[in-house]
Motif scaffolding. Sequence first.
Motif, PDB file in Angstrom:
ATOM      1  N   ILE A 219       0.570  -1.070  -0.038  1.00 51.44           N
ATOM      2  CA  ILE A 219      -0.124  -0.022  -0.039  1.00 51.44           C
ATOM      3  C   ILE A 219       0.911   1.239  -0.029  1.00 51.44           C
ATOM      4  O   ILE A 219       0.506   2.123  -0.650  1.00 51.44           O
ATOM      5  N   GLU A 220       1.957   1.340   0.801  1.00 50.20           N
ATOM      6  CA  GLU A 220       2.728   2.329   0.966  1.00 50.20           C
ATOM      7  C   GLU A 220       3.477   2.736  -0.609  1.00 50.20           C
ATOM      8  O   GLU A 220       3.614   3.813  -1.137  1.00 50.20           O
ATOM      9  N   VAL A 221       3.867   1.754  -1.448  1.00 56.09           N
ATOM     10  CA  VAL A 221       4.328   1.921  -2.708  1.00 56.09           C
ATOM     11  C   VAL A 221       3.289   2.536  -3.624  1.00 56.09           C
ATOM     12  O   VAL A 221       3.669   3.456  -4.290  1.00 56.09           O
ATOM     13  N   LYS A 222       1.850   1.757  -3.570  1.00 57.67           N
ATOM     14  CA  LYS A 222       1.064   2.499  -4.443  1.00 57.67           C
ATOM     15  C   LYS A 222       0.638   3.868  -4.057  1.00 57.67           C
ATOM     16  O   LYS A 222       0.480   4.950  -4.791  1.00 57.67           O
ATOM     17  N   ALA A 223       0.565   4.153  -2.658  1.00 58.50           N
ATOM     18  CA  ALA A 223       0.098   5.474  -1.886  1.00 58.50           C
ATOM     19  C   ALA A 223       1.155   6.420  -2.890  1.00 58.50           C
ATOM     20  O   ALA A 223       0.754   7.727  -2.943  1.00 58.50           O
ATOM     21  N   ALA A 224       2.465   6.177  -2.547  1.00 59.87           N
ATOM     22  CA  ALA A 224       3.414   7.294  -2.914  1.00 59.87           C
ATOM     23  C   ALA A 224       3.301   7.438  -4.440  1.00 59.87           C
ATOM     24  O   ALA A 224       3.678   8.871  -4.752  1.00 59.87           O
ATOM     25  N   ILE A 225       2.851   6.486  -5.231  1.00 59.30           N
ATOM     26  CA  ILE A 225       2.877   6.947  -6.732  1.00 59.30           C
ATOM     27  C   ILE A 225       1.557   7.644  -7.026  1.00 59.30           C
ATOM     28  O   ILE A 225       1.735   8.587  -7.594  1.00 59.30           O
TER      29      ILE A 225
END
Length: 359
Positions: A219-225
């Motif tokens: 989720i952190e990867v997706k949120a950052a993008i």
Amino acid sequence: MQKLSIKTSTNQYQVMIGSGLRFRVSDFLTRSYSSILIVTDSNIEELYLHDVIAGLSTFTNINYTVVPAGEGSKNSRVYFDIMTEAIQSGLDRDGLIIALGGGMIGDLAGFVAATFMRGIDFIQMPTTILAHDSSVGGKVAINHPEGKNLIGSFYPPQAVIYDLDTLQTLPLTEMRSGYAEIAKHSMIHQPSFWQDISKVKIRLPLNEDQLMQDLLRGIEVKAAIVEQDERESNIRQYLNFGHTLGHALEAELGYGRITHGEAVALGMLFAIKVSEHVFNCSLPYTEFKEWLKDNHYPISLPALSKQHLLTRMKRDKKAKKQTIQFVLLKELGQPTIEHIEDQHMLVWLEEFFRELVSF
């Protein structure tokens, strides 16, 4: 409970992850709603629907609708039926839709929310590992027979409420589907955490601590993008790694024949192979293929027309001027977008499917 904040140009919302959250939904609502419509599927209804209703005890006007489980329900007919039920239940502009289920329900109910009376609030309550990806980022859609998610919108939820207890009833098929997206995030992130994911053995029962860690990282990867590129005009396209062929496989085989994540896993394997051709680099193609095999992903597929797959890929939302745009890896953690010519794509598809047969 863990919390993540997602902030985009159009909205800010919280992602809550923990156990027992389905009994506390009222605690996470930031306003009072005139009525609530819960959209769920036939599998989740018996398991969790009444828990969620119990968690909304401060509200009096609660209705629900149940659609058949499976990707086949993400179509215009079911969408229109839900619209009719929403109108007949008295849902209005001050109402709320709750999407209780996996990615199919999140996409379908979110698209209903985005278009009902020109848009009302909705909340994502994912019940699958796969939905850690689809519930965050605000992409909602239904399928068309000619392609996946071709009818949709960008419409962020008001909150994502992720009850880890609901993941304990997942079949292994759905666990595999979800971990494919986590593997995707591990490969496009800098630094890559693929080596950690490559050690995961997808078995029952789930290790909740491991799962919490993997979900948070994904989720952190997706949120950052998403925070940098909400409407997929630039780097958000990296999240489509594996999806161009994956979506084509889903449509060509018939929605529901294999899961979205299983199709994406094969799409990622193909994208790694194409990356090695284009950039003359060394990527974990064999390692990823062995991981898929060890975790019982469907590798063997019926004979498919490579030309049909190519045609479907060219209808993909990301294609431009009938040219395939493919997310590739220069190396782990370094995604890029490349235009691939038809003749090259057909040769590589043929080679790839020959290797699957012999695997």
